[in-house]
Design a protein around this motif. Structure first.
Motif, short mmCIF file in Angstrom:
data_model
loop_
_atom_site.label_atom_id
_atom_site.label_comp_id
_atom_site.label_asym_id
_atom_site.label_seq_id
_atom_site.Cartn_x
_atom_site.Cartn_y
_atom_site.Cartn_z
N ALA A 138 -51.95 -4.08 36.12
CA ALA A 138 -52.84 -5.25 36.13
C ALA A 138 -52.54 -6.06 37.38
O ALA A 138 -51.79 -7.04 37.37
N PRO A 139 -53.09 -5.62 38.53
CA PRO A 139 -52.69 -6.25 39.80
C PRO A 139 -53.11 -7.72 39.91
O PRO A 139 -54.16 -8.11 39.42
N ASP A 140 -52.24 -8.48 40.53
CA ASP A 140 -52.54 -9.87 40.86
C ASP A 140 -53.75 -9.87 41.80
O ASP A 140 -53.75 -9.16 42.81
N PRO A 141 -54.81 -10.66 41.49
CA PRO A 141 -56.01 -10.67 42.36
C PRO A 141 -55.69 -10.94 43.83
O PRO A 141 -56.33 -10.38 44.71
N ALA A 142 -54.69 -11.79 44.09
CA ALA A 142 -54.33 -12.10 45.50
C ALA A 142 -53.76 -10.87 46.21
O ALA A 142 -53.99 -10.67 47.40
N ILE A 143 -53.04 -10.03 45.47
CA ILE A 143 -52.46 -8.82 46.08
C ILE A 143 -53.57 -7.86 46.48
O ILE A 143 -53.53 -7.26 47.56
N VAL A 144 -54.59 -7.74 45.63
CA VAL A 144 -55.73 -6.85 45.96
C VAL A 144 -56.43 -7.38 47.21
O VAL A 144 -56.78 -6.62 48.11
N LYS A 145 -56.62 -8.69 47.27
CA LYS A 145 -57.31 -9.29 48.43
C LYS A 145 -56.51 -9.10 49.72
O LYS A 145 -57.06 -8.74 50.76
N LYS A 146 -55.20 -9.32 49.61
CA LYS A 146 -54.35 -9.14 50.79
C LYS A 146 -54.36 -7.68 51.24
O LYS A 146 -54.31 -7.39 52.44
N ILE A 181 -60.00 -11.45 59.78
CA ILE A 181 -61.33 -11.98 60.13
C ILE A 181 -62.42 -10.93 59.89
O ILE A 181 -63.51 -11.23 59.41
N PHE A 182 -62.11 -9.67 60.18
CA PHE A 182 -63.08 -8.58 59.98
C PHE A 182 -63.17 -8.22 58.49
O PHE A 182 -64.25 -7.97 57.97
N ALA A 183 -62.03 -8.24 57.82
CA ALA A 183 -62.00 -7.95 56.38
C ALA A 183 -62.82 -8.97 55.59
O ALA A 183 -63.50 -8.63 54.62
N GLY A 184 -62.76 -10.24 56.05
CA GLY A 184 -63.49 -11.31 55.35
C GLY A 184 -65.01 -11.16 55.48
O GLY A 184 -65.76 -11.67 54.66
N ILE A 185 -65.45 -10.46 56.53
CA ILE A 185 -66.88 -10.18 56.69
C ILE A 185 -67.26 -8.93 55.90
O ILE A 185 -68.28 -8.89 55.22
N ASP A 186 -66.39 -7.92 55.96
CA ASP A 186 -66.68 -6.65 55.28
C ASP A 186 -66.58 -6.77 53.76
O ASP A 186 -67.34 -6.15 53.02
N VAL A 187 -65.61 -7.59 53.29
CA VAL A 187 -65.43 -7.80 51.84
C VAL A 187 -65.29 -9.32 51.62
O VAL A 187 -64.18 -9.85 51.50
N PRO A 188 -66.42 -10.06 51.59
CA PRO A 188 -66.36 -11.54 51.57
C PRO A 188 -65.58 -12.12 50.40
O PRO A 188 -65.05 -13.22 50.51
N SER A 189 -65.46 -11.39 49.30
CA SER A 189 -64.78 -11.93 48.12
C SER A 189 -63.31 -12.24 48.38
O SER A 189 -62.71 -13.04 47.66
N ILE A 190 -62.72 -11.65 49.42
CA ILE A 190 -61.27 -11.88 49.61
C ILE A 190 -60.95 -13.33 49.95
O ILE A 190 -59.84 -13.78 49.71
#
Length: 562
Positions: free
Chosen positions: A391-399, A340-349
């Motif tokens: 070439a990281p999977d975008p979902a892995i970077v977000k997680k 919840i905090f990560a989604g505010i700090d880095v909204p792109s996730i």
């Protein structure tokens, strides 16, 4: 004939409904309400029982003067004065030190039951013992837990925000008023719970988020010796970076300016603050929502919290675990507590169409590790990106972003607290868990598991009380959690008690760190070891040994002077 049988059954049931009726407490007589929960089973609810008098501004709670006649305790009382969720106005009252008691009965009136006292979360800024009403039922309604687990559940109000936690960092305005309220409530329970069928020598305190950190502070305080027996922290400990004010006077000055106390002399400014209207003071402690999407992490906005006051909290929490050696301790986190905090700090996730870049991850780390400077950012980035590949999977970077905030704010501090408890314990037990049930919140990416506070609906039995909103797998999980938590309250061992559990939960010790993975499909493979030890080791060893920015700057200035 069938109608007669049904009527006879109903008469028999109501005749057999055991209840305490009028209960005599130290303040006077109280009477609650009996609620049917099953065949020959009821829960007697006592709502809005006072445990202290109306507190004075920035004063410790005082004993309640008592009342005449019988107090009809069937309605929740107002929450303590606080800002609303949207931070636009206040709600609640200064007359708020009340608790609620849920007592289960079978064919006969209960006696000598274990007692579980719940402390709510809400960033030390908001919350209440009957918070988050849904379909006419509070999230913290203790009925299902009491009934299914065979324990008395007590939920407690305490002061929050500026009235609960403002401090000058010394004896003039020592702070921790909310912690003193909690202590007064637990003490009241110990003195009075026998009259409600509870065992005063078997009290467990439990809480989530700021409530979990509060539980930890209660364990560490010298004032708690012999007061309760066990403790459970869910998603928060006293060592969490958001759980302790580091520079209380700076925040007090900021609040003072907001309420037009501009005096330069500190004593004059504090005198001015004490004369300000409580509603204005409460609003002055709000978070400016425009700041939430700023360059600093959300964590930096959560400033009102307990302090080391030399009294209730006599020293840095990490140095007080000898005080907790007497208590059995169970603690853990949700696998995505930080999302919840990560989604505010880095909204792109949370945005399917946007990618999250390495620079954004480094930006987040810069905000979280600013005490240690650039060296911390590069070493933390290396640790968290090591599994990305070229070439990281975008979902892995977000997680990874969610994992960073979960580790930093919740998981690592909890692992440290568990280790400190296990190192200091004298015969008491220690247990660790990871709750990773997939989120039920719609709209989040597929990789999101258990969000902050998502464990509470299961612990408080919502899949049973609101069955149409849940599936059978949710009821399975709810049953498991209630069984583990209430077994622990009864015996100090979550696997041992009256409630059957799906898998034995081994204890965490000084040299052996098992943890239980809690979800709806539990088996022997739910027991794992050394939770995220690679990351725990980084934060507790590599990161903590880096010099702080202040120290480096001091060294530079000394060299320049020479």
């Amino acid at each position: 004939m069938m109608i007669h049988l049904v009527l006879f059954g109903l008469v028999l049931r109501s005749a057999a409904a055991a209840k305490l009726g009028v209960v005599q407490t130290e303040g006077g007589a109280v009477e609650g309400l009996n609620v049917d929960t099953g065949f020959f089973r009821t829960v007697e609810e006592f709502k809005g029982v006072p445990f202290a008098d109306v507190p004075g501004k920035w004063e410790k709670p005082k004993p309640h003067p008592g009342w005449d006649g019988v107090l009809i305790a069937t309605k929740f009382r107002e929450r303590c004065l606080q800002v609303t969720l949207l931070q636009t106005k206040t709600q609640g009252s200064e007359d708020c030190l009340y608790l609620n008691i849920f007592v289960p009965h079978g064919l006969s009136v209960s006696t000598n039951l274990p007692v579980m006292v719940y402390l709510f979360g809400g960033a030390f800024l908001l919350g209440a013992s009957n918070d988050v009403e849904a379909f006419g039922e509070s999230l913290y309604d203790g009925k299902e837990m009491a009934d299914r687990g065979g324990v008395i559940v007590v939920t407690v109000n305490y002061r929050v925000g500026t009235l609960g936690f403002l401090s000058s960092g010394d004896e003039r305005l020592p702070g921790n008023y909310g912690l003193w309220d909690q202590h007064a409530a637990i003490s009241w329970v110990r003195r009075n719970i026998r009259a409600f069928g509870g065992n005063p020598d078997n009290i467990t305190i439990f809480g989530q988020s700021a409530g979990a950190a509060s539980v930890n502070f209660q364990m560490l305080s010298p004032y708690s010796k012999g007061l309760f027996r066990r403790a459970i922290c869910q998603g928060g400990v006293a060592l969490s970076p958001w759980a302790l004010q580091k520079s209380p006077m700076a925040l007090t000055r900021k609040i003072a300016r907001k309420v037009n106390c501009w005096q330069t002399e500190e004593d004059d400014m504090l005198a001015c603050l004490k004369a300000v209207d409580p509603i204005k003071l409460t609003m002055a402690g709000k978070i400016n929502l425009l700041d939430i999407f700023g360059k600093d992490p959300v964590m930096d906005l959560l400033q009102l919290a307990p302090v080391v006051d030399g009294d209730f909290i006599p020293d840095d929490p990490g140095k007080l675990f000898h005080n907790a050696a007497q208590f059995d301790y169970l603690a853990g986190v949700n696998s995505m507590d930080g999302h919840i905090f990560a989604g505010i700090d880095v909204p792109s996730i949370n945005n399917m169409k946007e990618t999250t870049t390495a620079d954004q991850v480094k930006g987040l780390l810069t905000g979280l590790t600013k005490d240690k400077g650039d060296a911390a950012v590069s070493s933390a980035f290396d640790v968290y990106s090591v599994h990305w590949g070229l070439a990281p999977d975008p979902a892995i970077v977000k997680k990874t972003v969610a994992d960073i905030e979960t580790d930093f704010l919740f998981l690592v501090p909890t692992q440290v607290a568990l280790q400190l408890h296990a190192n200091n314990t004298s015969g008491a037990s220690t247990y660790s868990y990871l709750f990773n049930m997939k989120t039920r919140i719609p709209g989040f990416p597929r990789w999101v598991e258990a969000e902050h506070a998502e464990d509470l609906q299961y612990l408080f039995g919502k899949p049973f009380s609101l069955p149409l909103l849940y599936f059978p797998r949710h009821r399975d999980l709810s049953g498991y959690m209630i069984a583990y938590w209430t077994n622990f309250a009864k015996t100090g061992d979550p696997s041992r008690g009256n409630s059957k559990v799906p898998v034995l939960w081994p204890a965490f010790t000084k040299y052996h760190q098992p943890y239980l993975v809690i979800n709806n499909s539990m088996s022997k493979s739910s027991v794992s070891y050394d939770l995220r030890s690679f990351y725990v080791k980084f934060w507790t060893q590599t990161y903590s040994q880096l010099p702080s920015v202040g120290t480096m700057e001091e060294k530079k200035s000394i060299q320049t002077d020479e």
